[in-house]
Structures are given as structure tokens and as C-alpha cells.
Design a protein around this motif. Structure first.
Motif, mmCIF file in Angstrom:
data_model
loop_
_atom_site.group_PDB
_atom_site.id
_atom_site.type_symbol
_atom_site.label_atom_id
_atom_site.label_comp_id
_atom_site.label_asym_id
_atom_site.label_seq_id
_atom_site.Cartn_x
_atom_site.Cartn_y
_atom_site.Cartn_z
ATOM 1 N N VAL A 76 0.905 -1.052 -0.007
ATOM 2 C CA VAL A 76 -0.110 -0.123 0.322
ATOM 3 C C VAL A 76 0.429 1.102 -0.090
ATOM 4 C CG1 VAL A 76 -1.629 -0.879 1.043
ATOM 5 C CG2 VAL A 76 -0.099 0.416 2.756
ATOM 6 N N CYS A 77 0.078 2.162 -0.734
ATOM 7 C CA CYS A 77 0.906 3.305 -0.629
ATOM 8 C C CYS A 77 0.368 4.834 -0.141
ATOM 9 C CB CYS A 77 1.274 3.682 -2.045
ATOM 10 S SG CYS A 77 2.275 2.443 -3.186
ATOM 11 N N VAL A 78 1.163 5.428 0.480
ATOM 12 C CA VAL A 78 0.870 6.640 0.527
ATOM 13 C C VAL A 78 1.346 7.873 0.121
ATOM 14 C CG1 VAL A 78 0.813 9.057 2.435
ATOM 15 C CG2 VAL A 78 0.111 6.365 3.595
ATOM 16 N N GLU A 79 0.871 8.812 -0.728
ATOM 17 C CA GLU A 79 1.443 9.871 -1.852
ATOM 18 C C GLU A 79 -0.166 10.810 -1.548
ATOM 19 O OE1 GLU A 79 2.855 12.549 -3.161
ATOM 20 O OE2 GLU A 79 4.546 10.556 -2.884
ATOM 21 N N PRO A 80 0.644 12.224 -1.624
ATOM 22 C CA PRO A 80 -0.381 12.877 -1.118
ATOM 23 C C PRO A 80 -0.498 13.726 -2.341
ATOM 24 C CG PRO A 80 0.738 13.149 -0.157
ATOM 25 C CD PRO A 80 1.315 12.459 -0.510
ATOM 26 N N ASP A 81 0.720 14.144 -3.181
ATOM 27 C CA ASP A 81 -0.059 14.752 -4.845
ATOM 28 C C ASP A 81 -0.860 13.655 -5.941
ATOM 29 O OD1 ASP A 81 1.816 16.426 -6.486
ATOM 30 O OD2 ASP A 81 1.256 14.815 -7.366
ATOM 31 N N THR A 82 -1.804 13.970 -5.977
ATOM 32 C CA THR A 82 -2.851 13.501 -6.830
ATOM 33 C C THR A 82 -2.943 13.363 -7.750
ATOM 34 O OG1 THR A 82 -4.644 15.409 -5.468
ATOM 35 C CG2 THR A 82 -4.879 13.982 -7.690
ATOM 36 N N LEU A 83 -1.751 13.959 -8.513
ATOM 37 C CA LEU A 83 -0.786 13.508 -10.020
ATOM 38 C C LEU A 83 -0.312 11.993 -9.551
ATOM 39 C CD1 LEU A 83 -0.841 16.807 -11.852
ATOM 40 C CD2 LEU A 83 -1.990 15.031 -12.651
ATOM 41 N N GLN A 84 0.531 12.292 -9.278
ATOM 42 C CA GLN A 84 1.077 10.709 -8.796
ATOM 43 C C GLN A 84 0.821 9.639 -8.055
ATOM 44 O OE1 GLN A 84 5.406 11.780 -7.856
ATOM 45 N NE2 GLN A 84 4.655 13.199 -6.259
ATOM 46 N N ALA A 85 -0.734 9.815 -7.544
ATOM 47 C CA ALA A 85 -1.079 8.989 -7.072
ATOM 48 C C ALA A 85 -2.093 7.947 -8.309
ATOM 49 C CB ALA A 85 -1.918 9.115 -5.355
ATOM 50 N N ASP A 86 -2.399 8.566 -9.557
ATOM 51 C CA ASP A 86 -2.868 8.521 -9.987
ATOM 52 C C ASP A 86 -2.008 7.248 -10.600
ATOM 53 O OD1 ASP A 86 -5.362 8.994 -9.732
ATOM 54 O OD2 ASP A 86 -4.910 11.349 -10.730
ATOM 55 N N GLU A 87 -1.137 7.802 -10.971
ATOM 56 C CA GLU A 87 0.000 7.028 -12.088
ATOM 57 C C GLU A 87 0.108 5.681 -11.100
ATOM 58 O OE1 GLU A 87 4.837 7.176 -13.057
ATOM 59 O OE2 GLU A 87 3.128 9.115 -12.870
ATOM 60 N N ILE A 88 0.783 5.589 -9.932
ATOM 61 C CA ILE A 88 0.491 5.096 -8.390
ATOM 62 C C ILE A 88 -0.440 3.161 -9.186
ATOM 63 C CG2 ILE A 88 0.549 3.833 -6.327
ATOM 64 C CD1 ILE A 88 2.206 6.361 -6.087
ATOM 65 N N ARG A 89 -1.645 4.047 -8.924
ATOM 66 C CA ARG A 89 -2.812 3.004 -9.119
ATOM 67 C C ARG A 89 -2.643 2.850 -10.444
ATOM 68 N NH1 ARG A 89 -5.132 7.717 -6.874
ATOM 69 N NH2 ARG A 89 -5.511 7.454 -4.595
ATOM 70 N N THR A 90 -2.108 3.410 -11.367
ATOM 71 C CA THR A 90 -2.097 2.219 -13.315
ATOM 72 C C THR A 90 -0.864 0.981 -13.232
ATOM 73 O OG1 THR A 90 -0.273 3.823 -13.874
ATOM 74 C CG2 THR A 90 -2.620 5.052 -13.953
ATOM 75 N N LYS A 91 -0.352 1.156 -11.779
ATOM 76 C CA LYS A 91 0.364 -0.031 -11.671
ATOM 77 C C LYS A 91 -0.151 -0.892 -10.680
ATOM 78 C CE LYS A 91 4.142 3.338 -12.607
ATOM 79 N NZ LYS A 91 5.764 3.632 -11.602
ATOM 80 N N GLY A 92 -1.807 -0.692 -10.310
ATOM 81 C CA GLY A 92 -1.943 -1.350 -9.886
ATOM 82 C C GLY A 92 -1.847 -1.437 -8.209
ATOM 83 N N PHE A 93 -1.764 -0.527 -7.328
ATOM 84 C CA PHE A 93 -1.532 -0.696 -6.217
ATOM 85 C C PHE A 93 -2.633 0.193 -5.243
ATOM 86 C CE2 PHE A 93 2.865 -1.201 -7.624
ATOM 87 C CZ PHE A 93 3.104 -2.056 -6.737
ATOM 88 N N ASN A 94 -2.606 -0.133 -3.758
ATOM 89 C CA ASN A 94 -3.754 1.042 -3.815
ATOM 90 C C ASN A 94 -3.085 2.201 -2.840
ATOM 91 O OD1 ASN A 94 -6.168 -0.542 -3.258
ATOM 92 N ND2 ASN A 94 -4.924 -1.537 -1.645
ATOM 93 N N ALA A 95 -3.120 2.963 -3.435
ATOM 94 C CA ALA A 95 -1.980 5.099 -3.041
ATOM 95 C C ALA A 95 -4.022 5.465 -2.047
ATOM 96 C CB ALA A 95 -2.655 5.501 -4.287
ATOM 97 N N PHE A 96 -3.167 6.461 -0.967
ATOM 98 C CA PHE A 96 -4.037 6.462 0.159
ATOM 99 C C PHE A 96 -3.132 8.424 0.031
ATOM 100 C CE2 PHE A 96 -4.536 2.924 0.891
ATOM 101 C CZ PHE A 96 -5.924 2.074 1.762
ATOM 102 N N ALA A 97 -4.201 9.383 0.171
ATOM 103 C CA ALA A 97 -3.423 10.255 0.152
ATOM 104 C C ALA A 97 -3.334 10.419 1.918
ATOM 105 C CB ALA A 97 -5.080 11.772 0.498
ATOM 106 N N ARG A 98 -3.245 10.153 2.446
ATOM 107 C CA ARG A 98 -3.264 10.343 4.302
ATOM 108 C C ARG A 98 -3.021 8.967 4.479
ATOM 109 N NH1 ARG A 98 -7.294 13.723 7.484
ATOM 110 N NH2 ARG A 98 -8.333 11.073 7.129
ATOM 111 N N SER A 99 -2.089 9.207 5.451
ATOM 112 C CA SER A 99 -2.013 7.788 6.611
ATOM 113 C C SER A 99 -2.842 7.756 7.526
ATOM 114 C CB SER A 99 -0.210 8.540 7.352
ATOM 115 O OG SER A 99 -0.285 9.709 8.463
ATOM 116 N N GLU A 100 -3.309 8.750 7.588
ATOM 117 C CA GLU A 100 -4.610 8.656 8.744
ATOM 118 C C GLU A 100 -5.434 7.720 7.973
ATOM 119 O OE1 GLU A 100 -3.223 12.306 9.171
ATOM 120 O OE2 GLU A 100 -2.858 11.349 7.525
ATOM 121 N N ASP A 101 -5.585 7.845 6.635
ATOM 122 C CA ASP A 101 -6.682 6.372 6.300
ATOM 123 C C ASP A 101 -6.438 5.185 6.601
ATOM 124 O OD1 ASP A 101 -8.087 8.876 5.450
ATOM 125 O OD2 ASP A 101 -7.421 9.274 3.621
ATOM 126 N N LEU A 102 -5.132 4.947 6.984
ATOM 127 C CA LEU A 102 -5.118 3.351 7.374
ATOM 128 C C LEU A 102 -4.827 3.117 9.341
ATOM 129 C CD1 LEU A 102 -1.782 3.227 5.707
ATOM 130 C CD2 LEU A 102 -3.623 2.429 4.341
#
Length: 233
Positions: free
Chosen positions: A64-90
Motif C-alpha cells: 500500500v502507498c501513501v502519496e498526497p500528490d494527486t497526479l502521482q497517486a493516480d500514476e501509482i494506481r495505474t500500476k495496480g497499487f492502493n494509494a492513499f492521500a493520508r496515512s490517517e486513512d490506514l
């Protein structure tokens, strides 16, 4: 990581250039792999575009990934990983291992970020932290990519301890990067840009030598500092 919720990263071009530093990237991958469990949930804290997530994901692991930058988080998701904007969501104690590579220096309240990593780790689990070192090396490149600081070994170790971790190892890395970064600070681009040719040359010729020298100089100085810490049982 809530203080980075609306974070827009300004240094993606430098980040993209770093993907060409093969020896450096292999070193960081091996650093993570040497401490990560073969199974369980791994957290990439500040995952960027998912470059290292893609490298360390493997059979039996959930990443699982934490990444607050929206564009980079979208790129992470295209690679098949869960991406959260905030660690508080874990959830509390939901992660078996965490790594953070050149991320904490971007966070103004880095101590809060370390406490968040501590919170989500299961007792007995490890984290690996790798950050820029030595405040005297702060340059236009640090400013461009929005670094709040460069660390000393004592500072990183102390902040991890204050977050609750047992620090197993904390050392400097890339000793030859010190004069190289000083040279960049004095003679390099005032805009903070990185030369691709210069980066590749350093990575191929100097970095392997630097890594060997680190066995002697790791307590004295280095362009980066790395820590391995464990959440007590």
C-alpha cells in the motif's frame, strides 16, 4: 501526513531523471529488500510515482502507498497499487513493514509523520528511512523540490526515538556525494535542475566507489543518512 494533504510536488522532473541512476536505485531497492519480510503488508510512505513500489512488490506481499500528490497517486494506481492521500486513512497496527525514501525532508512536521509510521506498524515490525543529509549541503535543488531540511545522523535517530522506535542502525551514506553536492551548490544550476549526463556519470563511476567507502566513513559524513528502526513488541 495530513499537513501534505493538498501537496503539489514541484520536482517531478528531477524525480524522473533519478530513475536513470541505476546503481543508486538498485542500492535503495536492496536496502528495502534486505529488511522487508517476504510476506505481509508493506507500506511505501511517500511513494511518488510508485517507482520503488513496483520494484519491491512480490508474491505474498500486499503493498500500500501513501502519496498526497494527486497526479502521482493516480500514476501509482495505474500500476495496480492502493494509494492513499493520508496515512490517517490506514488502520492502527495494519502494516508489517514500512519504508520511506527521500520523503520526510518534504514534510514540515516530520516528527508527526514518524509517529504516523509508528502507529500503523505492527509491534516488532521494522521501518527503513532514507533522507538527504548534512544541512551545509542545502542547495537550489533542495529548494526547488521543497525540502524543509537536510538531516544529521543525530537528528534523524533522535526523532525516531522520540516517536517510540528502537533505532537499530543510523548511518551516513554516499560520502563522495558530499563534494559533488558542494560543487553543485557553488557552480550548479541556480534553478535547481539536475543534469542527466552528470547524474548518469556519477552513478556509473563514483557511486559504486562511494558505497565501498561508506563502510569506513558512515559515522562521519555522507550525502544521505539512512536509519533502520523497530517498533517495540
Amino acid at each position: 501526513m495530513s499537513d501534505m494533504q493538498n501537496f503539489d510536488y514541484t520536482g517531478k522532473d528531477n524525480l524522473d531523471i533519478m530513475s536513470f541512476a541505476n546503481n543508486y536505485n538498485n542500492f535503495l531497492t536492496e536496502l528495502v529488500e534486505s529488511h522487508a519480510p517476504k510476506t505481509g503488508t508493506l507500506l511505501d510512505f511517500g511513494a511518488g510515482t510508485g517507482f520503488f513500489a513496483n520494484r519491491v512488490a512480490g508474491t505474498g506481499r500486499k503493498l500500500v502507498c501513501v502519496e498526497p500528490d494527486t497526479l502521482q497517486a493516480d500514476e501509482i494506481r495505474t500500476k495496480g497499487f492502493n494509494a492513499f492521500a493520508r496515512s490517517e486513512d490506514l488502520a492502527d497496527q495494519s502494516v508489517d513493514f514500512s519504508y520511506s525514501l527521500n520523503v520526510l525532508e518534504h514534510i514540515e512536521d516530520d516528527s508527526a509523520a514518524m509517529r504516523e509510521i509508528f502507529r500503523v506498524l505492527k509491534p516488532g515490525s521494522f521501518c527503513v528511512i532514507y533522507v538527504p543529509a548534512m544541512p551545509c549541503l542545502y542547495s537550489s535543488m533542495d529548494e526547488k523540490v521543497q525540502h524543509f531540511r537536510r538531516y544529521t545522523r543525530k537528528e534523524l535517530s533522535g526523532k525516531l526515538s522520540n516517536a517510540g522506535f528502537d533505532v537499530m542502525n543510523c548511518r551516513y551514506a554516499d560520502i563522495l556525494g558530499v563534494p559533488a553536492t558542494l560543487a553543485y551548490k557553488v557552480f550548479g544550476s541556480k534553478s535547481g535542475d539536475v543534469s542527466l549526463k552528470g547524474l548518469i556519470a556519477y552513478d556509473r563511476v563514483a557511486f559504486p566507489v562511494s558505497k565501498a567507502l561508506d563502510t569506513i566513513t558512515h559515522r562521519i559524513a555522507g550525502k544521505n543518512v539512512l536509519a533502520v528502526a523497530r517498533k517495540p513488541m
